[in-house]
Design an enzyme around this catalytic site. Structure first.
Site, mmCIF file in Angstrom:
data_model
loop_
_atom_site.group_PDB
_atom_site.id
_atom_site.type_symbol
_atom_site.label_atom_id
_atom_site.label_comp_id
_atom_site.label_asym_id
_atom_site.label_seq_id
_atom_site.Cartn_x
_atom_site.Cartn_y
_atom_site.Cartn_z
ATOM 1 N N PRO A 130 0.812 -1.223 0.000
ATOM 2 C CA PRO A 130 0.000 0.000 0.000
ATOM 3 C C PRO A 130 0.848 1.277 0.000
ATOM 4 O O PRO A 130 0.448 2.279 -0.563
ATOM 5 C CB PRO A 130 -0.809 -0.103 1.302
ATOM 6 C CG PRO A 130 -0.830 -1.555 1.641
ATOM 7 C CD PRO A 130 0.444 -2.137 1.095
ATOM 8 N N GLU A 243 7.732 -11.605 -17.014
ATOM 9 C CA GLU A 243 6.444 -10.953 -16.751
ATOM 10 C C GLU A 243 6.219 -9.780 -17.707
ATOM 11 O O GLU A 243 5.122 -9.577 -18.226
ATOM 12 C CB GLU A 243 6.382 -10.451 -15.300
ATOM 13 C CG GLU A 243 5.064 -9.760 -15.022
ATOM 14 C CD GLU A 243 4.903 -9.257 -13.581
ATOM 15 O OE1 GLU A 243 3.940 -8.529 -13.333
ATOM 16 O OE2 GLU A 243 5.735 -9.597 -12.711
ATOM 17 N N GLN A 337 -13.542 4.105 -31.357
ATOM 18 C CA GLN A 337 -14.050 5.247 -32.143
ATOM 19 C C GLN A 337 -14.664 4.761 -33.461
ATOM 20 O O GLN A 337 -15.689 5.283 -33.910
ATOM 21 C CB GLN A 337 -12.878 6.207 -32.412
ATOM 22 C CG GLN A 337 -13.264 7.496 -33.102
ATOM 23 C CD GLN A 337 -14.001 8.465 -32.161
ATOM 24 O OE1 GLN A 337 -13.993 8.280 -30.947
ATOM 25 N NE2 GLN A 337 -14.641 9.456 -32.734
#
Ligand SMILES: Cc1cc2nc3c(=O)[nH]c(=O)nc-3n(C[C@H](O)[C@H](O)[C@H](O)COP(=O)(O)OP(=O)(O)OC[C@H]3O[C@@H](n4cnc5c(N)ncnc54)[C@H](O)[C@@H]3O)c2cc1C
Length: 388
Positions: A130, A243, A337
């Site tokens: 955190p 990763e 779009q």
């Protein structure tokens, strides 16, 4: 088929995996997206099909296949358009399980790696905290030696599979005063006393149980230390190459899906008495989008080949993630779009795709941090080496 990298065996694997996803996964995706969780049965089915063991050693139940099977696995997961479902699968197979494979001892491999390959146990990788995710060396979670155990205190956040997984691969400071060299990797069973998790609500990846996890005096036997004490940071950085390449591959695959979908849509939709694919402005837009996807895809394949050949591709994987995730966000924005108002509707794929794609430049190292790493390598000539 790109014959430089893919054989007929690869392509038949691709076809069978696509069929599997359409039959076993796609019918459930909307439910999982709504519930924020993937049902347990699908993990087992993936395990039974061998999908979690593609790059794992045969002695532990894996298939020992080259990295291009993994590339196919990742690409096809993106093309069923649930970034959250895909993330749950690849975070288990390539984040948590990579640490088990590389740093786990024989017992850990038997008790956790084999059941992970079989789809009986689900894992997560807990690095971010955190108080800061980018500054890995600044983590505050501690693992203090106490006789034959370590006692773990602290918290982790934004963890993929963080709520429903069975075990946690976590990074913690065994030397709280040390920066990089004070970090070690541990395996914690979900059942361990003092582990608690809360599910987080978020913009995209909605099928994924992203969690915040607290560790309150969690006692872990010293055998659950993975690899050498103090080498955790090196292991993390080493595996980041895979990763980051994974996130680059995911990005080119979802952008390719967006372009293919838009091309199909433009061939059916009419405006001013013409099909959309007849307007030069839109044709040029698609040409640009397709070119950008191709450039990233070919680069990513070439880096996958080098990684598969045993090269240490930290710089290249960082570049792959940096540019491919930016490209995917741009291409998906433009593809939405091209669908006009339908692009904004949940009944069409672009809305979810746009939400899910936005995680690309954030997770697994933000674009800003990747630029720092790349700058150190190209300007300062810094060399990163694998952990020994
Ligand atoms: C859906 C989701 C899933 C995730 N899954 C996992 C997981 O499974 N396991 C795990 O460990 N983590 C996971 N993460 C965490 C992710 O890796 C972090 O969010 C990421 O590394 C950034 O950390 P932070 O959020 O603390 O941002 P911060 O580090 O607070 O950064 C905030 C901003 O400041 C910028 N910044 C920070 N430092 C610098 C600097 N030195 N120079 C320039 N800019 C800087 C960042 O780029 C960012 O823009 C996940 C995140 C999400 C959102």
């Amino acid at each position: 088929m790109n014959t430089m990298y893919f054989t007929e065996e690869h392509e038949s694997f691709r076809q069978s995996f696509k069929d599997f996803l359409q039959k076993e996964v796609v019918p459930h995706i909307d439910k999982w997206e709504k519930e924020g969780a993937v049902e347990r049965f699908i993990w087992k089915k993936f395990g039974e099909m061998g999908y979690f063991g593609l790059n794992q050693p045969e002695e532990y139940g894996g298939l020992g296949l080259d990295l291009f099977y993994t590339v196919i696995f990742l690409e096809e997961l993106q093309k069923i358009n649930s970034g959250g479902f895909a993330a749950n699968m690849w975070a288990h197979a390539y984040l948590a399980m990579t640490h088990l494979k590389e740093e786990g001892d024989e017992r850990i491999k038997k008790e956790y790696l084999t059941p992970s390959i079989d789809g009986d146990k689900i894992g997560c990788l807990c690095i971010s905290e955190p108080f800061g995710g980018s500054d890995v060396a600044g983590m505050r979670t501690t693992a203090i030696k106490d006789g034959d155990n370590y006692v773990i205190n602290g918290s982790k956040t934004f963890i993929t599979n963080g709520v429903y997984s069975d075990y946690l691969v976590i990074a913690a400071k065994t030397n709280p005063e040390g920066k990089h060299k004070g970090i070690s990797i541990f395996l914690i069973d979900r059942e361990a006393e003092g582990v608690s998790a809360t599910k987080l609500d978020k913009l995209g990846w909605r099928a994924s149980d992203t969690g915040e996890i607290a560790f309150d005096n969690v006692v872990v036997p010293k055998e659950n230390l993975m690899g050498a004490e103090g080498l955790g940071f090196s292991y993390i950085m080493q595996h980041f190459a895979l990763e980051r390449l994974i996130m680059g591959v995911n990005a080119h695959a979802r952008a390719e899906y967006a372009v293919d979908y838009a091309i199909q849509y433009m061939s059916e939709r009419q405006a001013f008495g013409k099909h959309l694919n007849e307007f030069q402005a839109l044709r040029h837009k698609v040409a640009e989008m397709a070119s950008r996807v191709d450039m990233c895809r070919e680069y990513n394949y070439s880096i996958a080949k080098r990684l598969n050949d045993g090269n240490y591709v930290v710089k290249e994987a960082s570049m792959s993630k940096l540019l491919s995730t930016k490209m995917a966000d741009d291409v998906i924005y433009d593809a939405l779009q091209l669908l006009g108002g339908y692009g904004y509707m949940e009944d069409y794929p672009m809305a979810r795709l746009l939400r899910d794609s936005r995680l690309g430049p954030i997770g697994g190292g933000t674009s800003e941090i990747l630029k720092e790493i790349i700058a150190k390598m190209v300007i300062d000539k810094k060399e990163y080496k694998p952990a020994t």
